[in-house]
Design a protein around this motif. Structure first.
Motif, PDB file in Angstrom:
ATOM      1  N   ARG A   1     -80.211  41.750 -54.963  1.00 42.09           N
ATOM      2  CA  ARG A   1     -80.647  42.462 -56.839  1.00 42.09           C
ATOM      3  C   ARG A   1     -81.460  43.497 -55.668  1.00 42.09           C
ATOM      4  O   ARG A   1     -81.451  44.882 -56.566  1.00 42.09           O
ATOM      5  CB  ARG A   1     -81.855  41.813 -56.857  1.00 42.09           C
ATOM      6  CG  ARG A   1     -82.798  42.165 -57.783  1.00 42.09           C
ATOM      7  CD  ARG A   1     -84.202  41.679 -58.193  1.00 42.09           C
ATOM      8  NE  ARG A   1     -84.432  41.825 -59.583  1.00 42.09           N
ATOM      9  CZ  ARG A   1     -85.519  42.620 -59.323  1.00 42.09           C
ATOM     10  NH1 ARG A   1     -86.518  42.356 -58.134  1.00 42.09           N
ATOM     11  NH2 ARG A   1     -86.549  43.051 -60.412  1.00 42.09           N
ATOM     12  N   ARG A   2     -81.817  43.745 -54.536  1.00 42.06           N
ATOM     13  CA  ARG A   2     -82.507  44.908 -54.153  1.00 42.06           C
ATOM     14  C   ARG A   2     -81.402  46.146 -53.234  1.00 42.06           C
ATOM     15  O   ARG A   2     -81.963  47.403 -53.419  1.00 42.06           O
ATOM     16  CB  ARG A   2     -83.324  45.001 -52.165  1.00 42.06           C
ATOM     17  CG  ARG A   2     -83.512  45.619 -51.614  1.00 42.06           C
ATOM     18  CD  ARG A   2     -84.524  45.131 -50.477  1.00 42.06           C
ATOM     19  NE  ARG A   2     -84.720  46.193 -49.618  1.00 42.06           N
ATOM     20  CZ  ARG A   2     -84.681  46.253 -48.764  1.00 42.06           C
ATOM     21  NH1 ARG A   2     -83.480  45.516 -47.786  1.00 42.06           N
ATOM     22  NH2 ARG A   2     -85.056  46.550 -48.071  1.00 42.06           N
TER      23      ARG A   2
ATOM     24  N   GLN B   1     -80.571  47.757 -57.127  1.00 45.26           N
ATOM     25  CA  GLN B   1     -81.448  48.415 -57.241  1.00 45.26           C
ATOM     26  C   GLN B   1     -81.990  49.572 -57.245  1.00 45.26           C
ATOM     27  O   GLN B   1     -81.575  50.943 -57.683  1.00 45.26           O
ATOM     28  CB  GLN B   1     -82.863  47.689 -57.766  1.00 45.26           C
ATOM     29  CG  GLN B   1     -84.196  48.353 -57.508  1.00 45.26           C
ATOM     30  CD  GLN B   1     -85.396  48.382 -57.622  1.00 45.26           C
ATOM     31  OE1 GLN B   1     -85.373  46.850 -56.952  1.00 45.26           O
ATOM     32  NE2 GLN B   1     -86.531  47.842 -57.635  1.00 45.26           N
TER      33      GLN B   1
ATOM     34  N   THR C   1     -78.726  51.347 -58.513  1.00 45.71           N
ATOM     35  CA  THR C   1     -78.597  51.919 -60.051  1.00 45.71           C
ATOM     36  C   THR C   1     -79.786  53.242 -60.404  1.00 45.71           C
ATOM     37  O   THR C   1     -80.058  54.106 -61.046  1.00 45.71           O
ATOM     38  CB  THR C   1     -79.694  50.861 -60.775  1.00 45.71           C
ATOM     39  OG1 THR C   1     -79.040  49.247 -60.789  1.00 45.71           O
ATOM     40  CG2 THR C   1     -79.591  50.921 -62.272  1.00 45.71           C
TER      41      THR C   1
END
Length: 362
Positions: free
Chosen positions: A89-90, A93, A96
């Motif tokens: 997820r990090r 992120q 993104t």
């Protein structure tokens, strides 16, 4: 359906974890009971009587091992899964954010920049992108400046030509050789402007062919003095050559060097009504320098930093009257740089100017 990067990262972490746990459990399942039995036999050899309770001890060990393994797998799987999700997820992120910034940049927001990440690889990518973005922003700014300057320069001769043609069409003026000469003068000015812009575009893009060779510049200087001396009026400035009789060869493109000298001498003749124009030559360190000095109108101190900018003029009205395009010095600077040299200017308003450029000795 293709799996996204986040899913791939999470799944790859889980696969590594499962393989590691399965290897640990399998090896422990095979080796642990056997090692425990060998340990019991060693105790018996030391005098301990474990014959009656050996089976219970082995069974108890296996049960304890199974329970501890189960809890270890559950806790390890949960921790590894959570950590894998957090890491993926990090990373996603940051990616993104990069995607959003690059979309803004592609949409024309040239000041968009990527934030610096604490992940070294992503930080390096951000730095490279920001450096590229700054370079493209500068290119875009220069492109807009060129378009604006070119539009401004083209407007004047086009307005003159249109005015004459409309007056001729309406019968307000009569056609005469003088009118046609004026029209031809403006069209030649447009032609020179287009040619200079094409030359400048090639020079700045690095597409201008440069043929570097060992050359002796003295014959070129003598021919230019003779050529420009014929253009000077009797009551005008005197053209002088101050050059040693023998010059060491330099590494240069003789045609491009001549182009630079013709431009510098042309400017000197244009802005010098009396006095002298001097071509000086000397050697400094491992370079040969050539200076074109005049006693003309000079350049104000606040204008010196702009001398080599596109479409800059020291005297707007005089240069327009003489037909200059305002980009000759810009082309000259680029030509000297492409030959491994540099060009400088010194000037004092009302006293004169000196343009000096350096070329490497062969």
């Amino acid at each position: 359906m293709k799996m996204g990067l986040r899913g791939r990262l999470f799944f790859s972490h889980l696969v590594v974890m499962i393989v590691g746990v399965a290897s640990l459990v399998s090896i422990s399942k095979i080796s642990s009971p056997r090692l425990f039995v060998l340990h019991l036999e060693g105790l018996e050899n030391q005098g301990f009587d474990l014959i009656d309770v050996r089976a219970e001890l082995v069974t108890g060990f296996e049960l304890a091992w199974q329970r501890s393994t189960l809890w270890s797998v559950l806790v390890g799987t949960t921790a590894a899964g959570g950590l894998s999700y957090w890491v993926s997820r990090r990373i996603m992120q940051r990616l993104t954010e990069m995607e959003q910034i690059t979309q803004k940049f592609a949409a024309g927001q040239m000041d968009a920049r990527l934030p610096v990440s604490d992940i070294p690889e992503l930080s390096g990518l951000s730095t490279s992108f920001n450096r590229m973005a700054a370079s493209l922003e500068g290119v875009e700014a220069r492109r807009r400046e060129v378009i604006g300057d070119m539009t401004h320069e083209l407007r004047t001769p086009l307005t003159v030509v249109r005015g004459y043609l409309e007056e001729l069409a309406d019968g307000e003026i009569e056609a005469s050789p003088e009118i046609y000469r004026r029209l031809a003068k403006e069209t030649r000015r447009l032609e020179r402007l287009v040619n200079d812009l094409q030359e400048l575009s090639k020079a700045e893009a690095g597409y201008l062919p440069i043929n570097i060779q060992r050359v002796n510049l003295r014959p070129l200087l003598e021919s230019l003095v003779e050529k420009f001396s014929d253009q000077l009026l009797e009551d005008g400035p005197v053209l002088l050559l101050q050059c040693p009789s023998v010059l060491p060869p330099v590494l240069a493109d003789i045609d491009r060097t001549e182009q630079v000298l013709v431009n510098l001498l042309g400017n000197a003749v244009r802005y010098t009504n009396e006095g002298s124009i001097t071509i000086g030559v000397g050697i400094e360190a491992s370079q040969l320098w050539i200076a074109v000095s005049d006693t003309g109108i000079g350049i104000a101190p606040e204008n010196l930093p702009h001398v080599f900018e596109r479409f800059w003029r020291a005297d707007q009205s005089r240069d327009r009257h003489s037909g200059g395009t305002g980009i000759g010095l810009t082309i000259s600077r680029r030509l000297i740089e492409l030959q491994g040299g540099q060009i400088q200017v010194e000037s004092e308003l009302g006293v004169g100017s000196t343009f000096r450029f350096f070329l490497p000795l062969a």
